[in-house]
Design an enzyme around this catalytic site. Structure first.
Site, mmCIF file in Angstrom:
data_model
loop_
_atom_site.group_PDB
_atom_site.id
_atom_site.type_symbol
_atom_site.label_atom_id
_atom_site.label_comp_id
_atom_site.label_asym_id
_atom_site.label_seq_id
_atom_site.Cartn_x
_atom_site.Cartn_y
_atom_site.Cartn_z
ATOM 1 N N CYS A 81 -9.574 11.425 8.486
ATOM 2 C CA CYS A 81 -8.700 10.303 8.162
ATOM 3 C C CYS A 81 -9.494 8.992 8.169
ATOM 4 C CB CYS A 81 -7.542 10.200 9.149
ATOM 5 S SG CYS A 81 -6.502 8.782 8.736
ATOM 6 N N CYS A 135 1.583 8.638 12.189
ATOM 7 C CA CYS A 135 1.770 9.916 11.488
ATOM 8 C C CYS A 135 2.332 11.034 12.378
ATOM 9 C CB CYS A 135 0.463 10.364 10.852
ATOM 10 S SG CYS A 135 -0.116 9.202 9.603
ATOM 11 N N LYS A 148 10.746 8.799 2.302
ATOM 12 C CA LYS A 148 10.856 10.081 3.013
ATOM 13 C C LYS A 148 12.302 10.444 3.309
ATOM 14 C CE LYS A 148 6.264 9.612 4.939
ATOM 15 N NZ LYS A 148 5.410 9.488 6.129
ATOM 16 N N CYS A 181 -4.309 5.954 15.173
ATOM 17 C CA CYS A 181 -4.146 4.541 14.785
ATOM 18 C C CYS A 181 -2.657 4.238 14.794
ATOM 19 C CB CYS A 181 -4.777 4.281 13.404
ATOM 20 S SG CYS A 181 -3.699 4.645 12.000
ATOM 21 N N ARG A 234 -2.808 18.130 -0.211
ATOM 22 C CA ARG A 234 -1.572 18.378 0.542
ATOM 23 C C ARG A 234 -0.548 19.131 -0.315
ATOM 24 N NH1 ARG A 234 1.030 13.085 2.982
ATOM 25 N NH2 ARG A 234 -0.812 13.165 4.290
ATOM 26 N N CYS A 281 -1.726 13.627 15.326
ATOM 27 C CA CYS A 281 -2.112 13.483 13.916
ATOM 28 C C CYS A 281 -3.553 13.941 13.721
ATOM 29 C CB CYS A 281 -1.948 12.036 13.477
ATOM 30 S SG CYS A 281 -3.275 10.978 14.092
ATOM 31 N N ARG A 321 8.568 11.945 -0.740
ATOM 32 C CA ARG A 321 7.600 12.933 -0.218
ATOM 33 C C ARG A 321 8.311 14.241 0.132
ATOM 34 N NH1 ARG A 321 2.974 10.349 1.956
ATOM 35 N NH2 ARG A 321 2.508 8.519 0.702
ATOM 36 N N LYS A 359 5.798 4.749 -0.359
ATOM 37 C CA LYS A 359 6.250 6.107 -0.052
ATOM 38 C C LYS A 359 7.724 6.094 0.373
ATOM 39 C CE LYS A 359 3.067 6.463 3.241
ATOM 40 N NZ LYS A 359 2.296 6.769 4.460
HETATM 41 FE FE1 SRM Z 1 0.585 9.739 7.494
HETATM 42 C C1 SRM Z 1 -1.463 7.557 5.931
HETATM 43 C C2 SRM Z 1 -1.835 12.043 7.577
HETATM 44 C C3 SRM Z 1 2.864 12.083 8.370
HETATM 45 C C4 SRM Z 1 2.777 7.252 8.315
HETATM 46 N N1 SRM Z 1 -1.314 9.817 6.797
HETATM 47 C C5 SRM Z 1 -1.955 8.812 6.135
HETATM 48 C C6 SRM Z 1 -3.304 9.312 5.592
HETATM 49 C C7 SRM Z 1 -3.091 9.809 4.200
HETATM 50 C C8 SRM Z 1 -4.466 8.315 5.693
HETATM 51 C C9 SRM Z 1 -4.759 7.417 4.523
HETATM 52 O O1 SRM Z 1 -3.854 6.741 3.998
HETATM 53 O O2 SRM Z 1 -5.937 7.360 4.147
HETATM 54 C C10 SRM Z 1 -3.571 10.475 6.589
HETATM 55 C C11 SRM Z 1 -4.471 11.607 6.091
HETATM 56 C C12 SRM Z 1 -5.274 12.181 7.245
HETATM 57 C C13 SRM Z 1 -5.973 13.445 6.945
HETATM 58 O O3 SRM Z 1 -7.216 13.473 7.043
HETATM 59 O O4 SRM Z 1 -5.322 14.440 6.664
HETATM 60 C C14 SRM Z 1 -2.161 10.829 7.003
HETATM 61 N N2 SRM Z 1 0.533 11.722 7.790
HETATM 62 C C15 SRM Z 1 -0.593 12.473 7.884
HETATM 63 C C16 SRM Z 1 -0.286 13.866 8.398
HETATM 64 C C17 SRM Z 1 -1.188 14.950 7.838
HETATM 65 C C18 SRM Z 1 -0.370 13.810 9.933
HETATM 66 C C19 SRM Z 1 -0.446 15.145 10.636
HETATM 67 O O5 SRM Z 1 -1.390 15.269 11.407
HETATM 68 O O6 SRM Z 1 0.396 15.998 10.449
HETATM 69 C C20 SRM Z 1 1.210 13.971 8.015
HETATM 70 C C21 SRM Z 1 1.417 14.548 6.645
HETATM 71 C C22 SRM Z 1 2.873 14.805 6.393
HETATM 72 C C23 SRM Z 1 3.171 15.508 5.102
HETATM 73 O O7 SRM Z 1 2.992 16.733 5.018
HETATM 74 O O8 SRM Z 1 3.639 14.834 4.179
HETATM 75 C C24 SRM Z 1 1.597 12.501 8.043
HETATM 76 N N3 SRM Z 1 2.517 9.696 8.128
HETATM 77 C C25 SRM Z 1 3.233 10.760 8.560
HETATM 78 C C26 SRM Z 1 4.399 10.317 9.272
HETATM 79 C C27 SRM Z 1 5.418 11.208 9.972
HETATM 80 C C28 SRM Z 1 6.566 11.570 9.098
HETATM 81 O O9 SRM Z 1 6.608 11.187 7.933
HETATM 82 O O10 SRM Z 1 7.457 12.228 9.604
HETATM 83 C C29 SRM Z 1 4.368 8.932 9.256
HETATM 84 C C30 SRM Z 1 5.374 7.983 9.975
HETATM 85 C C31 SRM Z 1 6.677 7.879 9.271
HETATM 86 C C32 SRM Z 1 6.626 6.802 8.235
HETATM 87 O O11 SRM Z 1 6.231 7.086 7.117
HETATM 88 O O12 SRM Z 1 6.982 5.662 8.556
HETATM 89 C C33 SRM Z 1 3.181 8.552 8.535
HETATM 90 N N4 SRM Z 1 0.671 7.760 7.132
HETATM 91 C C34 SRM Z 1 1.625 6.908 7.610
HETATM 92 C C35 SRM Z 1 1.246 5.552 7.278
HETATM 93 C C36 SRM Z 1 2.045 4.264 7.625
HETATM 94 C C37 SRM Z 1 3.111 4.015 6.611
HETATM 95 C C38 SRM Z 1 3.792 2.692 6.815
HETATM 96 O O13 SRM Z 1 4.933 2.540 6.365
HETATM 97 O O14 SRM Z 1 3.194 1.767 7.364
HETATM 98 C C39 SRM Z 1 0.019 5.630 6.589
HETATM 99 C C40 SRM Z 1 -0.795 4.458 6.004
HETATM 100 C C41 SRM Z 1 -0.227 3.963 4.721
HETATM 101 O O15 SRM Z 1 0.642 4.548 4.102
HETATM 102 O O16 SRM Z 1 -0.712 2.908 4.309
HETATM 103 C C42 SRM Z 1 -0.315 7.035 6.531
HETATM 104 FE FE1 SF4 Z 2 -4.814 8.718 10.210
HETATM 105 FE FE2 SF4 Z 2 -3.566 6.885 11.624
HETATM 106 FE FE3 SF4 Z 2 -2.171 8.720 10.331
HETATM 107 FE FE4 SF4 Z 2 -3.532 9.427 12.438
HETATM 108 S S1 SF4 Z 2 -1.822 7.968 12.440
HETATM 109 S S2 SF4 Z 2 -3.543 10.521 10.473
HETATM 110 S S3 SF4 Z 2 -5.306 8.113 12.331
HETATM 111 S S4 SF4 Z 2 -3.394 7.182 9.395
#
Ligand code: SRM
Ligand code: SF4
Length: 565
Positions: free
Chosen positions: A439, A482, A214, A478, A75, A433, A144, A212
């Protein structure tokens, strides 16, 4: 009872890692396809996740192959989504040469390579740095990518916001030299900086943040970055055409684990008004309070939102005041009112034009239907526009001369890329997402299911005469959220195999959480479940009322009875 704190295993990994080095250098060249457990955690801070192609897994198992074939997601963090044509061209080359031939624009204005093999990891990260971008801090327990409204509108406001995004990104970037040593020095020559305790992380310290973190910057009339979902949001306050300061919001977050009742999505709280000169120091105080008091025992309770819920906003604000050394002023009354998707042609105000191209779920690839990747290459090479990534996973081409507008459209058409003007508003505002196949946490499809779901929804909206409605639909594979599905008009959250929880009642401006309309809806019943709610909205809405506001007003009980009765 013992008061002894049992830290989460990730804390010990960080603590003993010598500032994120651990065994990564040795394991990088050990001939295995993946890394050990500790390195996998540390690698996130370097901007890469170890993954598996989950589509291919079943086939490999059926063929008797028990080994996991590791692949990596890499990333790039891009503050405010702002990059050049040359940088985008280089990322496109990388996805072809070292990735799975696709590039992914993310929901936080970043770019992702998928399918990178371990043997190509170092080259991928080095080449990203060669173009003055970085993967450091794109993931992991640090600040981030800093989001910011990407519009290239001329004048001091947008310029100032973009500069602040870059400043925050620099200020909160990790300082460890291990990133440079591992990825940017030549292993052959053995040249390496010895990491010692004099390496200072002035903000994070040795164990970085509990989780993390943000940050995002928005405008009241354009909350395109979804400020209420951030750990720290800055809402620009404008008086007489000048930014006089920011309302600082704290403690937003989307992630939830349904089986763990104490987890939930939360909107950020409006904490204080800060003048431009105070922003960095107050933001630093917020980050340090989270560093020192955030939960380091349970990662499911470690985001800032839980610390604020635990203490209450006023106690949290008092601690921030103690850290910063002066009292904070109350927020200005300004709040978010609208969102601009930035799609289509817009005059920048300096004689140049910007074109917003809607990219389905941010996936940039060439296939039989359309050659988006080739179109981007042609546009970047010939017209050399400024590139901006939006928070809706789409792309803006900035600084286009009047004379080049038709050429840009021609290049898109030649490559069979639909113009944004051809899409209904519901498509322009949608997000999905990544989910399957990369993922590791995905339960259902998202990115690959969204085009079909959107087409069905567009048909239903058109059938009901609602096709011009501005409705935000977001899908995730899930409950981690994201694509920010818990504060929009319609959220579709993967919950069980091919089944989604259907949320309504949030709104496009993003300042209200939604509620569950129906749980465990099979994918092919999603639109049929929504249809009666849309019909009732059409017949009962008050003047100018949006779909989200209607669902909020009528409430969960009435609408649940309608589609579950
Ligand atoms: Fe996310 C975890 C993809 C934005 C909340 N996110 C992941 C992981 C890394 C899966 C993992 O932990 O193994 C995913 C990788 C998938 C892949 O194959 O690429 C993933 N997140 C993404 C992206 C690529 C989604 C997309 O389709 O665009 C976004 C990357 C953003 C970036 O460039 O930095 C992405 N993730 C977000 C957002 C939206 C935002 O930040 O505006 C959220 C919700 C906001 C938040 O953080 O509360 C988000 N991602 C999560 C979470 C839940 C965090 C939590 O507090 O519970 C996880 C799981 C974790 O961290 O344990 C997660
Ligand atoms: Fe993966 Fe769940 Fe984030 Fe979608 S919402 S990219 S399934 S961790």
């Amino acid at each position: 009872m013992s008061d002894e704190v049992k830290l989460s295993p990730v804390e010990e990994i960080k603590e003993t890692s010598q500032y994120l080095r651990g065994d990564i250098p040795e394991e990088l060249v050990d001939g295995q396809t993946g890394f050990g457990k500790s390195s996998v955690q540390l690698l996130k801070h370097h901007g890469t996740y170890e993954q598996e192609d989950r589509d291919g897994r079943a086939e490999r198992r059926a063929n008797g192959d028990k080994e996991t074939l590791n692949i990596f997601m890499v990333r790039t963090r891009i503050p405010g989504g702002k990059l050049t044509s040359e940088q985008l061209l280089a990322e496109l080359d990388l996805c072809d040469e070292l990735g799975n031939t696709t590039l992914r624009a993310t929901s936080r204005q970043g770019l992702q390579l998928h399918g990178v093999l371990k043997t190509n990891l170092k080259e991928s990260i080095r080449r990203i740095n060669d173009i003055q971008l970085t993967t450091l801090g794109a993931c992991g327990d640090v600040n981030r990518n800093v989001m910011c409204c990407p519009a290239p509108t001329a004048g001091p406001i947008h310029d100032q916001l973009q500069k602040l995004a870059a400043e925050l990104a620099n200020h909160f970037a990790p300082h460890t030299s291990s990133y440079h040593d591992i990825w940017l020095t030549d292993v052959e020559t053995g040249e390496k900086t010895k990491v010692t305790d004099d390496v200072v992380e002035p903000i994070y310290g040795k164990v970085y943040l509990p989780r993390k973190f943000k940050m995002g910057i928005a405008l009241p009339d354009d909350n395109c970055i979804d400020i209420y979902t951030h750990d720290l949001g800055l809402l620009a306050i404008i008086r007489d055409g000048q930014i006089v300061g920011y309302n600082m919001l704290v403690g937003g977050g989307q992630g939830v684990t349904p089986a763990i009742k104490k987890t939930y999505p939360a909107l950020a709280h409006r904490m204080a008004f800060v003048r431009p000169a105070q922003v960095i120091e107050v933001a630093e105080a917020v980050v340090k309070v989270q560093r020192d008091f955030g939960n380091r025992e349970d990662r499911k309770q470690a985001r800032l939102k839980y610390l604020i819920a635990d203490w209450g906003l006023s106690a949290f604000k008092a601690k921030v005041e103690e850290y910063v050394g002066y009292p904070l002023t109350a927020c200005e009354p300004d709040d978010v009112t609208d969102v601009d998707h930035h799609m289509g042609w817009r005059e920048q105000g300096d004689g140049k034009w910007c074109y917003g191209l809607c990219v389905a779920s941010g996936r940039i690839l060439d296939n039989d239907e359309m050659q988006l990747k080739s179109a981007l290459r042609a546009i970047c090479r010939e017209l050399k526009p400024g590139i901006r990534l939006t928070a809706q996973q789409s792309i803006l081409f900035a600084d286009i001369a009047e004379a080049d507008r038709s050429r840009l459209e021609e290049l898109l058409r030649t490559h069979h890329v639909p113009l944004s003007e051809q899409a209904l508003p519901v498509r322009l505002l949608s997000l999905a997402c990544v989910a399957w196949p990369t993922c590791g946490l995905s339960i259902t499809e998202s990115e690959r299911a969204m085009p079909g779901v959107l087409t069905e929804l567009e048909e239903e909206l058109t059938r009901q005469g609602l096709e011009d409605e501005q409705i935000t639909v977001r899908m995730t594979g899930c409950p981690n959220g994201c694509a920010r599905p818990y504060n929009c008009d319609i959220g579709l959250v993967g919950k069980a195999k091919e089944k989604y929880t259907l949320y309504v009642g949030g709104r496009t401006a993003g300042d209200r959480l939604s509620y569950i309309l129906k749980d465990l809806v099979p994918r092919d019943e999603l639109i049929a479940t929504l249809a009666p709610v849309l019909a009732r909205f059409k017949s009962e809405r008050s003047d100018g009322e949006s779909f989200g506001d209607y669902c909020h007003r009528v409430g969960a009980e009435a609408l649940q009875a309608l589609c579950c009765g």
